[in-house]
Write a protein that holds these residues in place. Structure first.
Motif, mmCIF file in Angstrom:
data_model
loop_
_atom_site.group_PDB
_atom_site.id
_atom_site.type_symbol
_atom_site.label_atom_id
_atom_site.label_comp_id
_atom_site.label_asym_id
_atom_site.label_seq_id
_atom_site.Cartn_x
_atom_site.Cartn_y
_atom_site.Cartn_z
ATOM 1 N N GLU A 140 0.919 -1.164 0.009
ATOM 2 C CA GLU A 140 -0.036 -0.042 0.105
ATOM 3 C C GLU A 140 0.928 1.378 -0.202
ATOM 4 O OE1 GLU A 140 -0.629 -2.753 1.856
ATOM 5 O OE2 GLU A 140 -2.461 -3.244 0.973
ATOM 6 N N THR A 141 2.004 1.300 0.948
ATOM 7 C CA THR A 141 2.545 2.626 1.084
ATOM 8 C C THR A 141 4.305 2.252 1.195
ATOM 9 O OG1 THR A 141 0.816 3.426 2.179
ATOM 10 C CG2 THR A 141 2.898 4.548 2.352
ATOM 11 N N PRO A 142 4.922 2.634 0.290
ATOM 12 C CA PRO A 142 6.319 2.348 0.432
ATOM 13 C C PRO A 142 7.154 3.474 1.347
ATOM 14 C CG PRO A 142 5.956 3.889 -1.541
ATOM 15 C CD PRO A 142 4.460 3.635 -0.691
ATOM 16 N N GLU A 143 6.707 3.157 2.598
ATOM 17 C CA GLU A 143 7.127 3.925 3.607
ATOM 18 C C GLU A 143 8.295 3.055 4.445
ATOM 19 O OE1 GLU A 143 6.057 6.185 7.871
ATOM 20 O OE2 GLU A 143 4.509 5.448 6.312
ATOM 21 N N PHE A 144 9.552 3.654 4.446
ATOM 22 C CA PHE A 144 10.606 2.905 5.184
ATOM 23 C C PHE A 144 10.417 3.023 6.711
ATOM 24 C CE2 PHE A 144 15.029 2.927 6.786
ATOM 25 C CZ PHE A 144 15.478 1.453 6.527
ATOM 26 N N PHE A 145 10.298 1.878 7.464
ATOM 27 C CA PHE A 145 9.847 1.928 9.041
ATOM 28 C C PHE A 145 10.988 0.785 9.473
ATOM 29 C CE2 PHE A 145 7.724 0.649 12.613
ATOM 30 C CZ PHE A 145 7.279 1.927 13.200
ATOM 31 N N PRO A 146 12.135 1.181 9.842
ATOM 32 C CA PRO A 146 13.115 0.134 10.262
ATOM 33 C C PRO A 146 13.086 -0.156 11.753
ATOM 34 C CG PRO A 146 13.963 2.329 10.135
ATOM 35 C CD PRO A 146 12.564 2.474 9.838
ATOM 36 N N TRP A 147 11.906 0.383 12.551
ATOM 37 C CA TRP A 147 11.996 0.130 14.144
ATOM 38 C C TRP A 147 11.639 -1.145 14.433
ATOM 39 C CZ3 TRP A 147 15.329 3.774 14.432
ATOM 40 C CH2 TRP A 147 15.192 5.164 13.752
ATOM 41 N N ILE A 148 10.744 -1.830 13.728
ATOM 42 C CA ILE A 148 10.462 -3.207 14.089
ATOM 43 C C ILE A 148 11.727 -4.159 14.067
ATOM 44 C CG2 ILE A 148 9.202 -5.432 13.558
ATOM 45 C CD1 ILE A 148 6.952 -3.279 12.474
ATOM 46 N N LEU A 149 12.618 -3.994 12.952
ATOM 47 C CA LEU A 149 13.601 -4.798 12.767
ATOM 48 C C LEU A 149 14.848 -4.312 13.737
ATOM 49 C CD1 LEU A 149 15.554 -6.829 11.239
ATOM 50 C CD2 LEU A 149 16.155 -4.961 9.467
ATOM 51 N N MET A 150 14.942 -2.865 14.050
ATOM 52 C CA MET A 150 15.712 -2.645 15.050
ATOM 53 C C MET A 150 15.402 -3.063 16.655
ATOM 54 S SD MET A 150 18.480 -0.537 15.583
ATOM 55 C CE MET A 150 18.280 1.044 14.569
ATOM 56 N N GLY A 151 14.006 -3.216 16.821
ATOM 57 C CA GLY A 151 13.701 -3.852 17.848
ATOM 58 C C GLY A 151 13.904 -5.481 18.080
ATOM 59 N N VAL A 152 13.982 -6.058 16.929
ATOM 60 C CA VAL A 152 14.296 -7.436 17.024
ATOM 61 C C VAL A 152 15.695 -7.618 17.180
ATOM 62 C CG1 VAL A 152 14.376 -9.304 15.492
ATOM 63 C CG2 VAL A 152 12.349 -8.076 15.430
ATOM 64 N N PHE A 153 16.607 -7.031 16.719
ATOM 65 C CA PHE A 153 17.961 -6.827 16.828
ATOM 66 C C PHE A 153 18.329 -6.598 18.295
ATOM 67 C CE2 PHE A 153 19.158 -5.255 12.383
ATOM 68 C CZ PHE A 153 19.243 -6.593 12.046
ATOM 69 N N PHE A 154 17.501 -5.456 19.189
ATOM 70 C CA PHE A 154 17.735 -5.483 20.548
ATOM 71 C C PHE A 154 17.620 -6.550 21.244
ATOM 72 C CE2 PHE A 154 16.773 -0.515 20.201
ATOM 73 C CZ PHE A 154 17.764 -0.279 19.720
ATOM 74 N N ILE A 155 16.568 -7.449 20.887
ATOM 75 C CA ILE A 155 16.324 -8.545 21.751
ATOM 76 C C ILE A 155 17.207 -9.712 21.570
ATOM 77 C CG2 ILE A 155 14.453 -10.313 22.075
ATOM 78 C CD1 ILE A 155 12.346 -8.267 21.129
ATOM 79 N N VAL A 156 17.409 -9.877 20.291
ATOM 80 C CA VAL A 156 18.510 -10.764 19.971
ATOM 81 C C VAL A 156 19.976 -10.524 20.623
ATOM 82 C CG1 VAL A 156 20.028 -11.704 18.078
ATOM 83 C CG2 VAL A 156 17.597 -11.418 17.732
ATOM 84 N N TRP A 157 20.445 -9.419 20.728
ATOM 85 C CA TRP A 157 21.471 -9.022 21.320
ATOM 86 C C TRP A 157 21.456 -9.028 22.777
ATOM 87 C CZ3 TRP A 157 21.838 -3.842 17.981
ATOM 88 C CH2 TRP A 157 22.096 -4.290 16.592
ATOM 89 N N VAL A 158 20.314 -8.833 23.254
ATOM 90 C CA VAL A 158 20.303 -8.746 25.031
ATOM 91 C C VAL A 158 20.096 -10.346 25.262
ATOM 92 C CG1 VAL A 158 18.472 -8.576 26.595
ATOM 93 C CG2 VAL A 158 19.028 -6.565 25.420
ATOM 94 N N TYR A 159 19.449 -11.157 24.273
ATOM 95 C CA TYR A 159 19.325 -12.584 24.712
ATOM 96 C C TYR A 159 20.658 -13.294 24.681
ATOM 97 C CZ TYR A 159 18.551 -17.462 23.853
ATOM 98 O OH TYR A 159 18.352 -18.753 23.939
ATOM 99 N N ASP A 160 21.483 -12.928 23.549
ATOM 100 C CA ASP A 160 22.601 -13.579 23.294
ATOM 101 C C ASP A 160 23.597 -13.048 24.207
ATOM 102 O OD1 ASP A 160 21.793 -14.886 20.901
ATOM 103 O OD2 ASP A 160 22.724 -13.541 19.623
ATOM 104 N N SER A 161 23.851 -11.905 24.782
ATOM 105 C CA SER A 161 24.768 -11.346 25.840
ATOM 106 C C SER A 161 24.281 -11.941 26.974
ATOM 107 C CB SER A 161 24.582 -9.714 25.657
ATOM 108 O OG SER A 161 24.883 -9.275 24.370
ATOM 109 N N MET A 162 23.248 -11.810 27.601
ATOM 110 C CA MET A 162 22.919 -12.239 28.887
ATOM 111 C C MET A 162 23.119 -13.841 28.958
ATOM 112 S SD MET A 162 22.579 -9.474 30.368
ATOM 113 C CE MET A 162 22.478 -10.276 31.761
ATOM 114 N N ALA A 163 22.733 -14.504 28.035
ATOM 115 C CA ALA A 163 22.967 -16.005 27.802
ATOM 116 C C ALA A 163 24.378 -16.381 27.897
ATOM 117 C CB ALA A 163 22.234 -16.576 26.651
ATOM 118 N N TYR A 164 25.190 -15.578 27.242
ATOM 119 C CA TYR A 164 26.607 -15.721 27.352
ATOM 120 C C TYR A 164 27.309 -15.415 28.638
ATOM 121 C CZ TYR A 164 31.743 -15.155 26.411
ATOM 122 O OH TYR A 164 32.873 -15.126 26.263
ATOM 123 N N LEU A 165 26.836 -14.465 29.418
ATOM 124 C CA LEU A 165 27.513 -13.829 30.472
ATOM 125 C C LEU A 165 26.815 -14.755 31.557
ATOM 126 C CD1 LEU A 165 27.050 -10.027 30.254
ATOM 127 C CD2 LEU A 165 29.005 -11.286 29.978
#
Length: 275
Positions: A137-162
């Protein structure tokens, strides 16, 4: 350089690169993630080559970049919405190539070529639709969902490792990944859920329920992706998929969880009406 310092510096550069690729501009997104697709897929092919297979690397890598470019063109309206369908006959023809090679492992070689394409190129290509949630419908760049996914992955990986490094005693599967523990998994899961809630506050959309579900997907499928790549490395008797990230190994080592997570999140976001 101390291993922890090296790991920290490399990790910061890696994270900064992903954030820049996600948030700055669609063209920057395309360049960075297409490059990461290429080198991650190449690492996979190099791994299986060490095991005696002969994947058609040039074909697989070219198709991977073409799929990413096709999806990028689709969300921008440069090419038709159903353009991705061309890859169905192309992948079929890929298997026919092996019949003309003087090699006794035709099926195996075709299979690992296709596996590299599906395992790496497809998840990376789906990122185009996640950063354009209103497509077509709309070619609007909205990167924040992907950014949030990255945040979750990094927090999960980092805390699991530590936590796993400091307190881990009970192994998840010692034969596949001797360093992964239930203590690390539990800590990572808790912090991933907390990050999911924070994402709902930071980015506003989707809602908190969707962010919690996304966090659960990251924990479940991220762990499976990590174990899958660990299984490959154990079978091939290698420690890392590459050396491009000092202290961390290769790109495949860092992205293994995302490769499983992204397709599932894409399906969830589509079915829940967020894409």
């Amino acid at each position: 350089m101390n291993d922890l310092v090296q790991r920290t510096v490399t990790g910061c550069i890696y994270v900064a690169l992903l954030i820049a690729g996600t948030a700055i501009h669609p063209v920057v997104f395309a360049v960075i993630f297409a490059a990461m697709l290429f080198f991650t897929q190449l690492e996979f092919y190099q791994l299986v080559e060490n095991a005696g297979s002969s994947p058609r690397k040039h074909v697989g890598l070219t198709l991977g970049l073409l799929l990413f470019g096709t999806c990028f063109g689709m969300v921008h309206g440069f090419i038709p919405q159903n353009a991705f369908l061309i890859f169905i006959p192309v992948l079929t023809i890929l298997f026919l190539f092996e019949t003309f090679r003087d090699n006794s492992k035709e099926i195996q070689n075709s299979s690992v070529t296709l596996t590299g394409f599906v395992y790496v190129a497809v998840p990376f290509s789906l990122l185009n639709f996640i950063v354009y949630p209103d497509y077509p419908e709309t070619p609007e760049f909205f990167p924040w969902i992907l950014m949030g996914v990255f945040f979750i992955v990094w927090v999960y990986d980092s805390m699991a490792y530590l936590v796993g490094s400091m307190f881990g005693k009970h192994k998840i599967n010692e034969k596949i990944s001797p360093n992964k523990t239930w203590e690390g998994f539990t800590a990572g899961a808790i912090f991933a859920l907390v990050m999911g809630v924070l994402n709902a506050v930071i980015f506003q959309e989707p809602d908190i329920i969707n962010w919690i579900i996304i966090a659960v997907i990251v924990v479940a499928f991220g762990t499976l992706g990590d174990l899958f790549e660990s299984k490959i490395k154990r079978k091939l008797n290698v420690k890392d998929s590459g050396s491009v990230l000092p202290g961390h190994g290769g790109l495949l080592d860092r992205l293994d969880s995302l490769l499983f997570v992204i397709p599932v999140i894409y399906v969830w976001l589509t079915f829940s009406g967020n894409l």
